[in-house]
Motif scaffolding. Structure first.
Motif, short mmCIF file in Angstrom:
data_model
loop_
_atom_site.label_atom_id
_atom_site.label_comp_id
_atom_site.label_asym_id
_atom_site.label_seq_id
_atom_site.Cartn_x
_atom_site.Cartn_y
_atom_site.Cartn_z
N TYR A 27 8.38 -60.79 42.48
CA TYR A 27 7.87 -61.83 43.37
C TYR A 27 8.99 -62.76 43.83
O TYR A 27 8.99 -63.24 44.96
CB TYR A 27 6.77 -62.61 42.65
CG TYR A 27 6.14 -63.69 43.50
CD1 TYR A 27 5.35 -63.35 44.59
CD2 TYR A 27 6.32 -65.03 43.20
CE1 TYR A 27 4.77 -64.34 45.38
CE2 TYR A 27 5.74 -66.02 43.96
CZ TYR A 27 4.96 -65.67 45.06
OH TYR A 27 4.40 -66.65 45.83
N THR A 28 9.96 -63.00 42.96
CA THR A 28 11.07 -63.91 43.30
C THR A 28 12.38 -63.13 43.48
O THR A 28 13.44 -63.66 43.22
CB THR A 28 11.24 -64.98 42.21
OG1 THR A 28 11.51 -64.33 40.95
CG2 THR A 28 9.99 -65.83 42.07
N GLU A 29 12.26 -61.87 43.91
CA GLU A 29 13.46 -61.02 44.01
C GLU A 29 14.53 -61.65 44.89
O GLU A 29 15.71 -61.66 44.54
CB GLU A 29 13.08 -59.64 44.55
CG GLU A 29 14.29 -58.73 44.74
CD GLU A 29 13.93 -57.39 45.35
OE1 GLU A 29 14.26 -57.18 46.53
OE2 GLU A 29 13.32 -56.58 44.64
N PRO B 173 16.51 -65.76 31.12
CA PRO B 173 16.78 -67.18 30.91
C PRO B 173 17.61 -67.41 29.66
O PRO B 173 17.29 -66.89 28.59
CB PRO B 173 15.37 -67.79 30.77
CG PRO B 173 14.47 -66.81 31.44
CD PRO B 173 15.08 -65.46 31.22
N ARG B 174 18.68 -68.16 29.81
CA ARG B 174 19.57 -68.41 28.67
C ARG B 174 18.93 -69.43 27.73
O ARG B 174 18.58 -70.52 28.12
CB ARG B 174 20.92 -68.95 29.17
CG ARG B 174 21.59 -68.02 30.18
CD ARG B 174 22.03 -66.72 29.55
NE ARG B 174 22.67 -65.84 30.50
CZ ARG B 174 23.10 -64.64 30.22
NH1 ARG B 174 22.94 -64.17 29.01
NH2 ARG B 174 23.68 -63.89 31.13
N LYS B 175 18.77 -69.04 26.47
CA LYS B 175 18.20 -69.96 25.49
C LYS B 175 19.11 -70.05 24.27
O LYS B 175 19.82 -71.03 24.10
CB LYS B 175 16.80 -69.51 25.10
CG LYS B 175 15.80 -69.60 26.27
CD LYS B 175 14.41 -69.15 25.83
CE LYS B 175 13.43 -69.25 27.00
NZ LYS B 175 12.08 -68.79 26.62
N HIS B 176 19.07 -69.05 23.43
CA HIS B 176 19.84 -69.09 22.19
C HIS B 176 20.80 -67.92 22.06
O HIS B 176 21.47 -67.79 21.04
CB HIS B 176 18.90 -69.12 20.98
CG HIS B 176 17.86 -70.20 21.05
ND1 HIS B 176 18.18 -71.54 20.97
CD2 HIS B 176 16.52 -70.14 21.25
CE1 HIS B 176 17.06 -72.26 21.07
NE2 HIS B 176 16.05 -71.43 21.26
N GLY B 177 20.88 -67.07 23.05
CA GLY B 177 21.73 -65.89 22.96
C GLY B 177 21.00 -64.74 22.29
O GLY B 177 20.11 -64.94 21.47
N GLN C 58 11.44 -72.23 36.62
CA GLN C 58 10.72 -70.96 36.47
C GLN C 58 10.59 -70.25 37.82
O GLN C 58 10.73 -69.02 37.91
CB GLN C 58 9.34 -71.23 35.88
CG GLN C 58 8.50 -69.98 35.65
CD GLN C 58 8.98 -69.15 34.48
OE1 GLN C 58 9.77 -69.63 33.68
NE2 GLN C 58 8.52 -67.92 34.38
N ILE C 59 10.36 -70.99 38.89
CA ILE C 59 10.13 -70.39 40.20
C ILE C 59 11.45 -70.00 40.87
O ILE C 59 11.58 -68.90 41.42
CB ILE C 59 9.36 -71.38 41.11
CG1 ILE C 59 7.95 -71.60 40.55
CG2 ILE C 59 9.28 -70.86 42.55
CD1 ILE C 59 7.19 -72.71 41.25
N CYS C 60 12.44 -70.89 40.81
CA CYS C 60 13.67 -70.71 41.59
C CYS C 60 14.86 -70.28 40.77
O CYS C 60 15.94 -70.05 41.33
CB CYS C 60 14.02 -72.01 42.33
SG CYS C 60 12.70 -72.67 43.35
N GLY C 61 14.73 -70.19 39.47
CA GLY C 61 15.89 -69.92 38.64
C GLY C 61 16.55 -71.21 38.22
O GLY C 61 16.30 -72.29 38.79
N ILE D 219 17.18 -76.61 39.30
CA ILE D 219 17.70 -77.94 38.98
C ILE D 219 18.15 -78.65 40.24
O ILE D 219 17.93 -79.86 40.41
CB ILE D 219 18.86 -77.81 37.97
CG1 ILE D 219 18.32 -77.29 36.62
CG2 ILE D 219 19.56 -79.15 37.77
CD1 ILE D 219 19.40 -76.97 35.61
N ARG D 220 18.77 -77.91 41.16
CA ARG D 220 19.23 -78.54 42.42
C ARG D 220 18.04 -79.04 43.24
O ARG D 220 18.09 -80.14 43.80
CB ARG D 220 20.05 -77.53 43.21
CG ARG D 220 20.72 -78.11 44.45
CD ARG D 220 21.73 -77.15 45.02
NE ARG D 220 21.12 -75.98 45.60
CZ ARG D 220 20.72 -75.90 46.88
NH1 ARG D 220 20.86 -76.94 47.67
NH2 ARG D 220 20.17 -74.80 47.33
#
Length: 502
Positions: free
Chosen positions: A128-130, A193-197, A369-372, A377-378
């Protein structure tokens, strides 16, 4: 007559006895001890190589078959789709086979067909967000592609094209041997998504869509599509993962192994629906199409960049924050214009039904979640009008020719910024993101419309009128919100000018 009847009874009883004896072994042969589902599943009809063959009575017959020369994982359960591990950047052969029966599709006999090979997301959420995911990947890997065709190793393909970041196109003749060697450059963990590796990488799909020519000679008539599930690892990582899966399976009991597929040397792409050519499909060198409405400001609006005096201020010191802030009362069309103006054009389709209030209700977590992570954040900071504070602010006024520097300085500071004749001194704010001399020269050129290439040096007038070269170290020692008058003098060689801060 009695003797004849007796003989008939003897013969009949003998036949019954023989028939009972012949049935006595059936229960033993098919008993619970001898019957094994693994033996049945081992039959050729259940093997993967024949899984694509049509069932009895099935009229559909796939015209093509695509086989990727890479082993499938042994740690996949029986009724799940196969999974294949690939190494990043390594060339893998996809054999493109003509699977037509005699007389099938005579219209393509002796003609070329076009195949589009794609690497796409397996998960629906990422599909969906490809476009946004690929934009983020391109931002982090400028100049790279997700998928490439190894042309020197490929056989039988012509007229290759790579207009899309994640797809390659080629023409080929089904009557000839054809092999396309592909290289996948993205790895599965790049979209996690980067969290704890140590997170598991997302699965991809390799999909091949094949088309024939229409009446106009364009390759748009769909013939066949097939795909397979893959995961991409860093170089040599796929080999290690395959070995790990194999060792895990060897430790399982025979009963547990029956629940898993064996590993095959090749991966057969299974039939699927054609990949939708959405209007927002990513094209490497062209931006995504704008929404249906047209905006008169779209072609003229400008966004701050490295040439502006500040990311949130124009060179004349007038803040643009109020003009860039989206209001809760903004309509859907105004929200779309705001997204375009603030460099979020790739998300206009995603937020096509959002008003200003809808957009402002989204939390930071929602936007990420939607935009990465990067664009989320931007966008959150833009919605909240979080400006980047400049490292240094100075105020500069251009000196009038009929005033001396000392008088101008004294009048500006001591008389409330007015000259002796009552004319106010108008200062311009210069916002420096970098504490270097070239940044001062560039911002002065931008604010006062001086050709930057004509500025040779920037000096600061010191005691007794001496000219001190403005260096990076001097700029770093400027006090914040310092006031300067400046004048320009021609360079000694007559080529360019010098700027003197007073």
């Amino acid at each position: 007559m009695a003797w004849v009847l007796k003989m008939d009874e003897v013969i009949e009883s003998g036949l019954v006895h023989d028939f009972d004896a012949s049935l006595s072994g059936i229960g033993q042969e098919l008993g619970a001890g001898a019957y094994s589902m693994s033996d049945v599943l081992a039959l050729p009809i259940f093997k993967q190589e024949d899984s694509s063959l049509p069932l009895d009575g099935e009229t559909k017959h796939p015209p093509f078959q695509y086989v990727m020369c890479a082993a499938t994982s042994p740690a996949v359960k029986l009724h799940d789709e196969t999974l294949t591990y690939l190494n990043q950047g390594q060339s893998y052969e996809i054999r493109m086979l003509d699977n037509r029966k005699m007389g099938d599709m005579p219209e393509i006999s002796g003609k070329l067909v076009k195949s589009i090979i794609r690497v796409v997301f397996h998960d629906r959420r990422l599909q969906y967000t490809e476009h946004q995911q690929l934009e983020g990947w391109k931002w982090n890997r400028p100049g790279d592609r997700l998928l490439d065709l190894d042309i020197p190793m490929s056989v039988g393909i012509i007229d290759t094209r790579t207009s899309q970041l994640n797809a390659v196109e080629c023409l080929w003749d089904p009557a000839k041997r054809t092999s396309a060697f592909i290289q996948v450059h993205c790895i599965s963990t790049e979209f996690t998504p980067r969290k704890h590796g140590g997170e598991k990488g997302v699965p991809f799909r390799i999909q091949v869509d094949t088309f024939k020519q229409n009446e106009n000679g364009e390759y748009t008539d769909h013939l066949h599509s097939a795909s397979c599930q893959i995961k991409v690892f860093k170089p040599k990582g796929a080999d290690r993962k395959q070995k790990t899966d194999r060792e895990k399976m060897e430790k399982r009991t025979a009963h547990e192994k029956e629940k898993y597929q064996p590993s095959y040397d090749t991966t057969i792409l299974t039939e699927c629906s054609p990949w939708p050519d959405a209007p927002t499909a990513y094209v490497n060198n062209s931006p995504s199409p704008a929404p249906a409405f047209t905006s008169p400001q779209q072609s003229t609006c400008s966004v701050p960049d490295s040439n502006s005096s500040s990311p949130n201020h124009q060179g004349d010191g007038v803040s643009q924050a109020s003009g860039e802030q989206i209001q809760p009362s903004a309509t859907i069309q105004e929200t779309q214009q705001w997204l375009l103006k603030n460099r979020f054009s790739s998300y206009t389709r995603l937020f096509s039904n959002f008003s200003g209030a809808d957009l402002l209700k989204l939390t930071k977590e929602d936007l990420v979640q939607i935009c990465g992570a990067a664009d989320g954040i931007r966008l959150y900071n833009s919605l909240k009008s979080r400006s980047v504070r400049p490292r240094l602010t100075i105020y500069v006024c251009r000196e009038q020719p009929n005033n001396t520097a000392l008088q101008g300085q004294q009048q500006a500071v001591g008389s409330g910024g007015e000259s002796g004749g009552g004319t106010p001194y108008v200062y311009h704010a210069i916002y420096l993101e970098e504490m270097i001399a070239s940044e001062v020269a560039r911002k002065l050129a931008l604010v006062f419309n001086i050709p930057f290439h004509q500025i040779n040096q920037v000096y600061r007038q010191g005691p007794t009128g001496i000219h001190i070269l403005v260096s990076d170290q001097m700029v770093q020692n400027f006090q914040d919100e310092s006031c300067f008058l400046f004048s320009t003098v021609k360079a000694e060689n007559g080529d360019g000018i010098h700027i003197i801060l007073k």
